[in-house]
Design a protein around this motif. Structure first.
Motif: not given
Length: 408
Positions: A302-304, A306-313, A362-373
């Motif tokens: 999630v970017g600083s 919050v306009k959307g969610v990015h799925f990196a992999g 304040a800039t760039g990616v402010q949150l990176a997490v691993v979500v189990p599905l």
């Protein structure tokens, strides 16, 4: 005088037109009915052996009177008579008889005896040859075979030099068909071939027992074909089973050269699926679609702003997902615990809580997490499985007697 076997076979075939009849009481009647108002008939009556003799004479010449010549001698005789058709026909017929014999081709271990009639001062005598394997290591099929003289029956009173010049002339060190010269020059009527202790060709008998031998060999050949076809089908190689049925004999080796000079040629049956292998019994493993894991792991950022969610992999292994997530400075296990939580009242489902704008960075990616599905089964596959079960299930009509007992 030796009885012509063709005459005997045709006579027996005529006598068997009435099953169980006594040959001495049989006769054959041929009737010609002429057209017209008044019935006029011409008849001929004779014995079965007389009919058979007429048939044999028309096809092969008068039985028992012609000298038994080898195919090569027959061709020479036709050549002297300036009959090119007779010369070619004699050689072609002999070739067909050889290659269509139920025991053909020869095998290492076969014993071949040739009989020679008396000629001048030379008495009747015989020679016995042994068929051997003349292949070199690594040779591809068809392999070469040898023909070695084992013994002869020329009397010991004859000069040794003369004996050496008269015997062993058909021996061969290596040949595709070691019996070829024997068959054409000596003639099939002078050959007796023994395989595994059984006479498979009895030339001097001129047909005695040949029908039974042919039936036995055809049955054995059919059984061998069915065994190989079954083996190919059980191994999951239907293309080889079809090729074996079409060819009617064992499939030759593929023979493709190995990838390197020191590697052996492919020994798998010709027509196999890739890859080649020096192991003749190598079987290509059946295709299996990879099974989906029970759980996947998505790398989400999630970017600083919050306009959307990015799925990196998306990864089947959590460790691999964590490795990718750690490439973002904003990743930490604490953030996983804080922002990734099970959905309330929905077992197995997860919720990603979004941070406030600029809450963590304040800039760039402010949150990176691993979500189990969780991976859910395909409901359409389950429906197809259920429909197949219903189609094969038993109904009341399959056990009507049980229903009748209950009703009563």
């Amino acid at each position: 005088m030796r009885r012509d076997p063709r005459l005997a076979i045709i006579t027996e075939a005529i006598e068997r037109l009435i099953p169980g009849a006594t040959p001495a009481f049989l006769s054959v009647e041929v009737t010609e009915t002429l057209p017209g108002t008044g019935e006029r008939r011409n008849t001929w009556t004779g014995r079965p052996d007389a009919v058979a003799e007429r048939v044999v004479t028309a096809l092969y010449g008068r039985p028992g009177t012609a000298e038994q010549l080898s195919p090569l001698a027959q061709a020479d005789k036709a050549k002297r008579a300036r009959s090119i058709e007779g010369e070619i026909g004699a050689l072609m017929q002999a070739g067909v008889e050889l290659t269509s014999a139920p025991w053909y081709p020869a095998r290492p271990g076969d014993l071949v005896h040739v009989h020679y009639e008396q000629a001048g001062d030379w008495p009747a005598f015989g020679e016995t040859y042994l068929v051997g394997d003349a292949s070199e290591p690594g040779d591809s099929v068809p392999r070469l075979m040898s023909l070695t003289l084992l013994a002869h029956t020329v009397p010991a009173t004859f000069d040794r030099a003369e004996v050496a010049g008269m015997t062993g002339c058909f021996a061969a060190e290596a040949a595709d068909c070691p019996l070829y010269e024997l068959w054409f020059e000596a003639g099939p009527q002078r050959l007796t071939i023994v395989r595994d202790g059984q006479v498979v060709h009895d030339g001097p008998a001129r047909g005695r027992g040949q029908a039974a031998t042919r039936i036995l060999f055809e049955a054995e050949r059919h059984a061998a074909t069915m065994r190989e076809v079954q083996r190919f089908l059980e191994r999951g190689e239907p293309e080889l089973a079809l090729a074996r049925l079409t060819l009617g004999q064992p499939l030759p080796a593929c023979g493709n050269p190995g990838p390197m000079p020191e590697h052996a040629d492919c020994a798998r049956p010709r027509g196999h699926r890739p890859p080649c292998s020096p192991d003749a019994d190598y079987v290509v493993p059946p295709h299996e679609c990879p099974a989906l894991p029970e759980q996947l792991h998505a790398v989400v950022t999630v970017g600083s702003k919050v306009k959307g969610v990015h799925f990196a992999g998306l990864h089947g292994d959590r460790g691999a997902a964590v490795d990718q997530a750690q490439s973002f400075v904003a990743y930490s296990e604490e953030h996983n615990a804080q922002y990734v939580k099970p959905a309330a009242g929905m077992p197995g489902e997860m919720v990603l809580e979004l941070p406030q704008e600029n809450e963590l960075r304040a800039t760039g990616v402010q949150l990176a997490v691993v979500v189990p599905l969780q991976v859910l089964p395909d409901p359409r596959a389950e429906d197809e499985w259920a429909a197949e079960g219903m189609a094969t299930a038993l109904g009341p009509e399959d056990y009507a007697d049980d229903y009748r007992d209950v009703d009563e």
